[in-house]
Design a protein around this motif. Structure first.
Motif, PDB file in Angstrom:
ATOM      1  N   GLU A 201       8.866   1.053  13.129  1.00 38.51           N
ATOM      2  CA  GLU A 201       8.473   2.412  13.421  1.00 38.51           C
ATOM      3  C   GLU A 201       9.607   3.354  13.053  1.00 38.51           C
ATOM      4  O   GLU A 201      10.782   3.003  13.153  1.00 38.51           O
ATOM      5  N   PRO A 202       9.303   4.577  12.616  1.00 38.90           N
ATOM      6  CA  PRO A 202      10.361   5.537  12.302  1.00 38.90           C
ATOM      7  C   PRO A 202      11.127   5.928  13.558  1.00 38.90           C
ATOM      8  O   PRO A 202      10.581   5.905  14.647  1.00 38.90           O
ATOM      9  N   ASP A 203      12.405   6.300  13.350  1.00 40.51           N
ATOM     10  CA  ASP A 203      13.182   6.727  14.523  1.00 40.51           C
ATOM     11  C   ASP A 203      12.767   8.118  14.940  1.00 40.51           C
ATOM     12  O   ASP A 203      11.916   8.763  14.338  1.00 40.51           O
ATOM     13  N   SER A 204      13.380   8.616  15.998  1.00 42.69           N
ATOM     14  CA  SER A 204      12.956   9.884  16.571  1.00 42.69           C
ATOM     15  C   SER A 204      13.827  11.039  16.102  1.00 42.69           C
ATOM     16  O   SER A 204      13.932  12.072  16.761  1.00 42.69           O
ATOM     17  N   GLY A 205      14.498  10.861  14.960  1.00 50.07           N
ATOM     18  CA  GLY A 205      15.380  11.899  14.446  1.00 50.07           C
ATOM     19  C   GLY A 205      14.629  13.083  13.880  1.00 50.07           C
ATOM     20  O   GLY A 205      13.404  13.169  13.932  1.00 50.07           O
ATOM     21  N   ASP A 206      15.368  14.018  13.312  1.00 53.79           N
ATOM     22  CA  ASP A 206      14.756  15.203  12.754  1.00 53.79           C
ATOM     23  C   ASP A 206      13.916  14.853  11.528  1.00 53.79           C
ATOM     24  O   ASP A 206      14.177  13.882  10.843  1.00 53.79           O
ATOM     25  N   GLN A 207      12.972  15.726  11.257  1.00 55.82           N
ATOM     26  CA  GLN A 207      12.123  15.501  10.093  1.00 55.82           C
ATOM     27  C   GLN A 207      12.938  15.686   8.818  1.00 55.82           C
ATOM     28  O   GLN A 207      13.824  16.526   8.744  1.00 55.82           O
ATOM     29  N   GLU A 208      12.598  14.914   7.809  1.00 61.88           N
ATOM     30  CA  GLU A 208      13.215  15.070   6.501  1.00 61.88           C
ATOM     31  C   GLU A 208      12.189  15.636   5.550  1.00 61.88           C
ATOM     32  O   GLU A 208      11.116  15.089   5.373  1.00 61.88           O
ATOM     33  N   GLU A 209      12.525  16.720   4.943  1.00 58.19           N
ATOM     34  CA  GLU A 209      11.596  17.348   4.002  1.00 58.19           C
ATOM     35  C   GLU A 209      11.857  16.810   2.597  1.00 58.19           C
ATOM     36  O   GLU A 209      12.975  16.459   2.286  1.00 58.19           O
TER      37      GLU A 209
ATOM     38  N   ILE B 264       7.273  11.411   1.554  1.00 58.91           N
ATOM     39  CA  ILE B 264       6.663  12.294   2.547  1.00 58.91           C
ATOM     40  C   ILE B 264       7.658  12.530   3.677  1.00 58.91           C
ATOM     41  O   ILE B 264       8.565  11.720   3.904  1.00 58.91           O
ATOM     42  N   PRO B 265       7.531  13.640   4.440  1.00 59.24           N
ATOM     43  CA  PRO B 265       8.458  13.912   5.539  1.00 59.24           C
ATOM     44  C   PRO B 265       8.391  12.819   6.599  1.00 59.24           C
ATOM     45  O   PRO B 265       7.323  12.281   6.899  1.00 59.24           O
ATOM     46  N   LYS B 266       9.543  12.512   7.162  1.00 58.25           N
ATOM     47  CA  LYS B 266       9.614  11.464   8.178  1.00 58.25           C
ATOM     48  C   LYS B 266       8.665  11.735   9.346  1.00 58.25           C
ATOM     49  O   LYS B 266       8.078  10.804   9.902  1.00 58.25           O
ATOM     50  N   GLY B 267       8.514  12.982   9.690  1.00 57.41           N
ATOM     51  CA  GLY B 267       7.654  13.333  10.815  1.00 57.41           C
ATOM     52  C   GLY B 267       6.178  13.021  10.590  1.00 57.41           C
ATOM     53  O   GLY B 267       5.396  13.046  11.542  1.00 57.41           O
ATOM     54  N   LYS B 268       5.803  12.730   9.361  1.00 57.44           N
ATOM     55  CA  LYS B 268       4.403  12.412   9.040  1.00 57.44           C
ATOM     56  C   LYS B 268       4.171  10.912   8.856  1.00 57.44           C
ATOM     57  O   LYS B 268       3.036  10.494   8.604  1.00 57.44           O
ATOM     58  N   TRP B 269       5.214  10.116   8.972  1.00 58.58           N
ATOM     59  CA  TRP B 269       5.071   8.675   8.748  1.00 58.58           C
ATOM     60  C   TRP B 269       4.049   8.053   9.688  1.00 58.58           C
ATOM     61  O   TRP B 269       3.196   7.274   9.268  1.00 58.58           O
ATOM     62  N   GLN B 270       4.152   8.387  10.970  1.00 60.24           N
ATOM     63  CA  GLN B 270       3.256   7.784  11.949  1.00 60.24           C
ATOM     64  C   GLN B 270       1.798   8.132  11.671  1.00 60.24           C
ATOM     65  O   GLN B 270       0.914   7.283  11.798  1.00 60.24           O
ATOM     66  N   LYS B 271       1.552   9.383  11.307  1.00 60.05           N
ATOM     67  CA  LYS B 271       0.186   9.817  10.999  1.00 60.05           C
ATOM     68  C   LYS B 271      -0.382   9.015   9.831  1.00 60.05           C
ATOM     69  O   LYS B 271      -1.522   8.519   9.883  1.00 60.05           O
ATOM     70  N   HIS B 272       0.412   8.881   8.780  1.00 62.59           N
ATOM     71  CA  HIS B 272      -0.053   8.147   7.598  1.00 62.59           C
ATOM     72  C   HIS B 272      -0.234   6.661   7.910  1.00 62.59           C
ATOM     73  O   HIS B 272      -1.185   6.039   7.430  1.00 62.59           O
ATOM     74  N   ALA B 273       0.674   6.115   8.713  1.00 62.11           N
ATOM     75  CA  ALA B 273       0.557   4.705   9.091  1.00 62.11           C
ATOM     76  C   ALA B 273      -0.726   4.460   9.878  1.00 62.11           C
ATOM     77  O   ALA B 273      -1.423   3.458   9.665  1.00 62.11           O
ATOM     78  N   LYS B 274      -1.047   5.383  10.775  1.00 61.56           N
ATOM     79  CA  LYS B 274      -2.262   5.245  11.583  1.00 61.56           C
ATOM     80  C   LYS B 274      -3.512   5.266  10.708  1.00 61.56           C
ATOM     81  O   LYS B 274      -4.442   4.475  10.914  1.00 61.56           O
ATOM     82  N   ILE B 275      -3.520   6.150   9.714  1.00 58.05           N
ATOM     83  CA  ILE B 275      -4.659   6.239   8.805  1.00 58.05           C
ATOM     84  C   ILE B 275      -4.869   4.909   8.075  1.00 58.05           C
ATOM     85  O   ILE B 275      -5.992   4.410   7.952  1.00 58.05           O
TER      86      ILE B 275
ATOM     87  N   ILE C 147       0.855  -1.191   0.000  1.00 58.08           N
ATOM     88  CA  ILE C 147       0.000   0.000   0.000  1.00 58.08           C
ATOM     89  C   ILE C 147       0.891   1.241   0.000  1.00 58.08           C
ATOM     90  O   ILE C 147       1.913   1.277   0.689  1.00 58.08           O
ATOM     91  N   ASP C 148       0.520   2.246  -0.770  1.00 56.31           N
ATOM     92  CA  ASP C 148       1.258   3.507  -0.832  1.00 56.31           C
ATOM     93  C   ASP C 148       1.058   4.269   0.476  1.00 56.31           C
ATOM     94  O   ASP C 148      -0.068   4.615   0.836  1.00 56.31           O
ATOM     95  N   LEU C 149       2.154   4.526   1.197  1.00 52.51           N
ATOM     96  CA  LEU C 149       2.058   5.189   2.491  1.00 52.51           C
ATOM     97  C   LEU C 149       1.466   6.588   2.390  1.00 52.51           C
ATOM     98  O   LEU C 149       0.872   7.101   3.347  1.00 52.51           O
TER      99      LEU C 149
END
Length: 221
Positions: free
Chosen positions: A213-221, A147-158, A113-115
């Motif tokens: 799960e993504p790591d807790s590093g800085d967001q990647e744009e 997509i930015p790393k900081g949004k991975w969790q949001k998209h995964a939850k959806i 599935i496309d994240l």
């Protein structure tokens, strides 16, 4: 798993063309152009063994790729492509259903599935059908690099909520560009097929420990 050999074997259009060497099979299911071929190429460190196409719906067979003489990746026809006739879609659907329910060497379905986007109705229907029929499934979300790393969790939850995902099913974020999720997916596959264990040793269950799960590093744009 260290991949030393990978080769395309056959594009099967009927059961009597399936390989007969009894190796475990891992099937890849997903919408057309979701990145199944790119995932295979990244997993085996090859650029173009699995051919990628800009024309959705091109794959109309079960494409078998043998890895190390240990297993097969089986690329299923992409679903959800409107320009394919209804008759053809029904024909493919029956063919794929018979494979998924009747192929004794099938060990796991990778639902791709496309994240970036919520699951389509076809994605939801496929996951529900696999669960209803007791077919082992691992959810793999591709194109995480888009997509930015900081949004991975949001998209995964959806995606998890839309599918009604079972927490016992592995969920892996993947990027063919970055190699993200490659090692984790190999770990899930090895566990499922019993790779590296003595014959007859009882298989362990695949559970939430397989979730990436993504790591807790800085967001990647």
């Amino acid at each position: 798993m260290k991949v030393n050999q990978a080769e395309f074997i056959i594009s099967a259009v009927r059961p009597n063309q399936y390989p007969v060497d009894a190796l475990p099979e891992l099937a890849l299911a997903g919408r057309s152009n979701v990145g199944k071929s790119s995932l295979i190429n990244r997993m085996i460190n090859r650029k173009n063994l699995a051919r990628t196409s800009s024309k959705p719906g091109k794959t109309q067979q079960l494409n078998y790729y043998r890895i190390n003489n240990d297993l097969y990746f089986v690329d299923l026809p992409g679903y959800g492509y409107a320009q394919v006739s209804k008759t053809e879609r029904e024909k493919w659907g029956k063919f794929i259903e018979e494979y998924l329910l009747g192929r004794e060497f099938l060990k796991l379905v990778l639902l791709i599935i496309d994240l970036r986007h919520p699951p389509s109705k076809d994605d939801e229907a496929m996951y529900s059908w696999l669960k209803h029929n007791g077919v082992p499934v691992c959810i793999v979300t591709t194109k995480a690099d888009k997509i930015p790393k900081g949004k991975w969790q949001k998209h995964a939850k959806i995606i998890k909520e839309a599918l009604g995902a079972d927490k016992s099913d592995p969920f892996i974020m993947f990027s063919s560009e970055l190699g993200l999720g490659k090692d984790e997916l190999w770990s899930v596959i090895e566990q499922r097929i019993g790779y590296g264990r003595e014959e007859g040793e009882e298989s362990r269950e695949i559970g939430e420990a397989s979730v990436v799960e993504p790591d807790s590093g800085d967001q990647e744009e």
